[in-house]
Structure formats: C-alpha cells, structure tokens
Enzyme design. Structure first.
Site, short mmCIF file in Angstrom:
data_model
loop_
_atom_site.label_atom_id
_atom_site.label_comp_id
_atom_site.label_asym_id
_atom_site.label_seq_id
_atom_site.Cartn_x
_atom_site.Cartn_y
_atom_site.Cartn_z
N TYR A 262 20.53 15.08 57.27
CA TYR A 262 21.58 15.02 56.24
C TYR A 262 21.18 15.88 55.04
O TYR A 262 21.94 16.74 54.59
CB TYR A 262 21.80 13.57 55.82
CG TYR A 262 22.65 13.44 54.57
CD1 TYR A 262 24.00 13.75 54.61
CD2 TYR A 262 22.08 13.03 53.36
CE1 TYR A 262 24.78 13.65 53.46
CE2 TYR A 262 22.86 12.93 52.22
CZ TYR A 262 24.20 13.23 52.27
OH TYR A 262 24.97 13.15 51.14
O1 UGA Z 1 21.71 9.85 46.71
C1 UGA Z 1 22.10 10.40 47.72
O2 UGA Z 1 22.11 11.60 47.81
C2 UGA Z 1 22.51 9.61 48.92
O3 UGA Z 1 22.70 8.27 48.53
C3 UGA Z 1 22.92 7.40 49.60
O4 UGA Z 1 21.74 7.34 50.39
P1 UGA Z 1 20.66 6.23 50.02
O5 UGA Z 1 20.12 6.42 48.66
O6 UGA Z 1 19.68 6.23 51.14
O7 UGA Z 1 21.54 4.89 49.96
P2 UGA Z 1 21.60 3.67 50.96
O8 UGA Z 1 21.76 4.11 52.34
O9 UGA Z 1 22.62 2.73 50.43
O10 UGA Z 1 20.16 3.01 50.79
C4 UGA Z 1 19.76 2.48 49.55
C5 UGA Z 1 18.37 1.96 49.63
O11 UGA Z 1 18.32 0.83 50.51
C6 UGA Z 1 17.28 1.00 51.46
N1 UGA Z 1 17.70 0.31 52.70
C7 UGA Z 1 18.68 0.81 53.47
C8 UGA Z 1 19.07 0.17 54.61
C9 UGA Z 1 18.46 -1.02 54.99
O12 UGA Z 1 18.78 -1.65 56.02
N2 UGA Z 1 17.49 -1.51 54.19
C10 UGA Z 1 17.08 -0.89 53.05
O13 UGA Z 1 16.19 -1.38 52.35
C11 UGA Z 1 17.13 2.50 51.62
O14 UGA Z 1 15.83 2.82 52.06
C12 UGA Z 1 17.37 2.95 50.20
O15 UGA Z 1 16.19 2.90 49.46
C13 UGA Z 1 24.10 7.85 50.45
O16 UGA Z 1 24.20 7.09 51.62
C14 UGA Z 1 24.03 9.30 50.80
O17 UGA Z 1 25.23 9.68 51.42
C15 UGA Z 1 23.81 10.05 49.52
O18 UGA Z 1 23.84 11.39 49.68
#
Ligand code: UGA
Length: 476
Positions: A262
C-alpha cells in the site's frame, strides 16, 4: 464519506478498456486514409454489420439488438464492481453533472471541484464541506465492495441531499473522465479514490496497483488533456514514511523504505505526480494523511472494527509492541480527526496555484507540493481501546499480541509545520473528543435502539454508568 467516501475510502478498480480507448483516440487523430479506400471500407463494414444484425435477430428470439449508443444517449458504465447497472451520458445526465459542479457563491467566485472517491470517508466529508461554502462539487465513485457498499450509498445519499451528485464510475474509465472534463471546466480535482488499507495488500496486492497506480495515471492523463487543466490535490499517506525512525516525520525525511505494498503504491503516486508536473505543467499537491477517523468512517480501520467487536463482545487483537529484544516500541498512531483533515484539504485546494499547460502541452512551471496532515500527538493503540471502552461503557476482550509483519509500522507522528505555514492547517480535535463523535454516529447509524437506551441511561444515571464497569450485557 466520507460523503470518502472510497477513496480515502473508496477504492477504485481499474479497467483495462482505458488502453483501447486511448489507442483509438490516437489512431483517429493521426491516420488519414484516401476517400476511395474510405468508401470501400464503408461498404465492406456495412455488409458485415448487416449480416451480423441478421444473424443476431435470427438466433435470438427475445432480444432486440441494442442500438449503437448515440453520444447523447445514456451509456452503460464498463466497470463491473458496481451492484447497479450504472449509466452515464445523455442530455439529462449532463444537466445533472453541470448543476452539481456549478459554483453557488453570491459573488460567483468559487472552485469547481471534481471529488473522486466522493462516496468514501474523506471524500464525502470534503465534498459536503466544499458544497457548504458554495463551491461547485461533482463526485465520482465506483462503489466497489472493498467494504460494505451500502455505507458508501448512504454517504452518497447524504451528499445528494445537499445537491452534490456522485457519478457512479471508475477513475480508470478514460472515456467517462474525458467526458466529465468536456462537460465541466473543473478548476480543481480532489483525488481521493484509492485502494486504502495497509493490511489488505497482503490479500489482494493487484487491487493496489490497479487503483493507486493505474487509476491515478488514468486520471492524470485526462487532466493533462483537459482545457483548462485543473489543479490536483490528492491523498497520499503517512505510510510512505515506512521504516523512517526520525520523529516527528517531516516532509524532508526519507520515504524510500515502504513497509507495505500500500505504502509503495502511494509513494509511486508521489513520483508519478512529479513526472506529470514536470512534463505537462499540472499543479499537484500530495497530502499525507495520518490515520484519519470519525463519523461515517471506514469499517476496515481498527477504531471502527474495535467498536463493532467490543459491542458484540468479540475479542479484539491489539498490537502492543514491536521490535523485540531491548527495542520495544509502543504501537502508536497520530490519529487525525476527519474535520481537521477536511480543513487541510480545503486549505490545499485554496492555495493550489494553477496548472500551466493545456491540451497536453506545458506552458511553464507549475506548483508541486507535499504536506503532512496529522494531529501531532501520537496515541498508543492500547489507549485507543481504553477510550472506546469508556465511551461505549463496555469492557473489551483484549487479545494482546506483538505486531505481526503485516505491513504495519510501529509508530507515526506528523510534523505539520509546513502545512501550518502554507495551508493555515491547525488540527484542533483530540482523540477523545473525536472518538466521542464517532461513537455517537456509530450507535445512531447501526444501533438506533441501543443509542436511545444509552442516552436515557446516561441522563438518569450519569455517574454510575460511566467508566469501565464491565457491563458488557448492556451492550448486547
Ligand atoms: O495514515 C495512513 O496513511 C493510513 O492510516 C490507516 O492505516 P493505519 O494507521 O494502519 O490504521 P488502522 O488500520 O486503523 O490501524 C491503527 C492501529 O491499530 C493497530 N491494529 C490494527 C489492527 C488490529 O487488529 N490490531 C491493531 O492493534 C495497527 O497496527 C495500527 O497501529 C489507513 O487504514 C490507511 O488507509 C492510511 O493510509
């Protein structure tokens, strides 16, 4: 909605037909056969067509042959991901498109913006905010099923109520996009259609290449040929910082070590944008969004599905640390509230500066900009869960695990001084305040009965009902 609705939310599936169309246009422009050869070709093709028509009528008892679509009659969209048989074209459709894109400010001065991914999370909110200002807004979204398309339809319905029409179509449909630029002299494109989500790239890698690379190029191709050329503001991602460990992340930091496909496709988008700026004089602004959340959000994001699972009493997997050995890192995100992001998008549109080319020719240098849009206060994911428990008044069943190697990075933190200085960007919503608004929306949208009960309970028994009392039963 985001009325992002895909974009940032709505992912765009890319159609291969783009290439055929492009070749066809080139061919018609450069090949000039003689009148006699034209006549003989015409006769030959007329005979072929008549024979085919006859064969079709004879072989198909019920179906009448479809007439060739005249330029002004509705056409079927070629993209297959939409549940509805989408149509576009025709006088009535063009009228709707023009009406939606018309500037409504009293002084007549305003932007006319094509918002791609308008049925996605960020797109929906941004389109609505632009419309509230009196700008002209036309949405575009392919309503694909990366997550529940009903949510995307809901966002589009919301926009429709404020006079914003969301065309059901794909950014890679070159014929459709060229038509939109023909019908409306857009001043700006806010390009938010994308395949979002970090972890899903492990499951369907090609969807990222199709939407974030192929789809983006298709849009840029249409924009460079448009007259006037629009200025383009588009969604990059905090994920481009990848393995960068210099915090807070600044636009000057390295972005050549993506941790997920991504991120790699978003980084590719930034490089592609540079090439189009350089060759064609397109004004291009990349906005690196940091984990955007809020009402009408994306169900594939952790805050959203944690809420759903906590309420259902299902366990949630919380990544607590990464690195191992002595280098433990608390998993944190610079969660950024949707209204702040929308202000950043509008600031970027207002300050974009013009594209300088037209008809595919560059006339001079045009702006090329990149900004972080974050909140500048990272919060551990464990604290996100604490806040949700408090707001939902339900104790989460946590399964704490070390972050797997799934494309996630341990930590994000935006340095926003550039956006502050140049876009007037000033995020003002902390995670607790923003999550409260999200939870209120979630309960009203998905569990109206429960939301009502919770309100009553809250007003009659406010003290005892707050805090994490482990009252899971009230949530079910
Ligand atoms: O900032 C960005 O650029 C990105 O932000 C999000 O990605 P992310 O920050 O990974 O957001 P989430 O998928 O909601 O995850 C948030 C946090 O929760 C954690 N997480 C996720 C899933 C899970 O089951 N458990 C868990 O602890 C992840 O590691 C992360 O630290 C969006 O999904 C992306 O599309 C975007 O581009």
């Amino acid at each position: 909605m985001a009325p992002q609705l895909t974009g940032a939310g709505g992912a765009a599936a890319v159609k291969p037909q783009f290439h055929h169309f492009h070749h066809h246009r080139l061919a018609t422009r450069h090949h000039h056969p003689s009148p006699t050869s034209l006549l003989s070709k015409l006769a030959f093709w007329s005979v072929c067509s008549l024979s085919l028509l006859l064969a079709f009528l004879l072989l198909s008892p019920s179906a009448a042959p479809a007439p060739q679509a005249a330029p002004d009659s509705p056409r079927r969209s070629l993209h297959t991901s939409s549940p509805s048989a989408a149509t576009w074209g025709g006088a009535a459709w063009e009228k709707k498109v023009r009406a939606s894109a018309r500037v409504r400010r009293a002084n007549g001065r305003g932007l006319s913006v094509l918002v791609t991914g308008a049925a996605g999370f960020v797109g929906c909110h941004a389109a609505a905010a632009l419309r509230r200002r009196g700008d002209g807004v036309l949405g575009l979204d392919n309503f694909n099923d990366y997550y529940d398309p009903a949510l995307k339809r809901g966002r589009a319905a919301l926009l429709a109520r404020s006079g914003v029409y969301v065309v059901d179509g794909d950014i890679a449909d070159a014929e459709l996009i060229a038509k939109l630029f023909d019908v409306v002299p857009f001043t700006h494109v806010l390009h938010l259609a994308a395949q979002a989500g970090v972890r899903h790239a492990l499951v369907d890698p090609m969807s990222y290449v199709r939407a974030n690379v192929g789809g983006f190029v298709a849009l840029l191709e249409a924009a460079r040929m448009a007259d006037p050329q629009p200025a383009i503001v588009w969604a990059s991602s905090s994920s481009v910082y990848g393995l960068n460990s210099h915090v807070p992340f600044s636009e000057h930091d390295r972005t050549d070590r993506p941790a997920s496909l991504y991120a790699a496709t978003k980084k590719a988008g930034e490089e592609i944008a540079h090439a189009y700026n350089h060759i064609y004089g397109l004004s291009l602004t990349a906005l690196r969004f940091f984990t955007v959340y809020g009402p009408w959000g994306r169900p594939d994001m952790a805050y959203f599905f944690f809420t759903r699972d906590i309420l259902a009493g299902r366990p949630i997997t919380v990544y607590e640390s990464a690195g191992g050995g002595t280098h433990q890192t608390t998993i944190s995100r610079d969660f950024t509230y949707i209204d702040d992001i929308v202000k950043g998008c509008i600031g970027a549109l207002d300050t974009a500066g013009r594209s300088t080319g037209n008809g595919g020719k560059k006339r001079g240098p045009a702006p090329f900009r990149t900004y972080n849009l974050g909140n500048t206060s990272p919060v551990p994911v464990t604290q996100l869960v604490d806040l949700l428990e408090k707001l939902l008044k339900v104790k989460a069943v946590r399964k704490i695990v070390k972050m797997p190697r799934n494309g996630d990075v341990p930590y994000t933190h935006a340095n926003i001084s550039l956006a502050q200085r140049e876009l007037g960007y000033r995020p003002s919503t902390d995670l607790q305040t923003g999550l409260k608004k999200f939870v209120r929306w979630y309960l009203e949208y998905y569990m109206p009965g429960f939301a009502g009960k919770q309100k009553q309970h809250g007003s009659s028994n406010s003290k005892s009902s707050r805090g994490r009392s482990g009252n899971t039963s009230s949530a079910r």
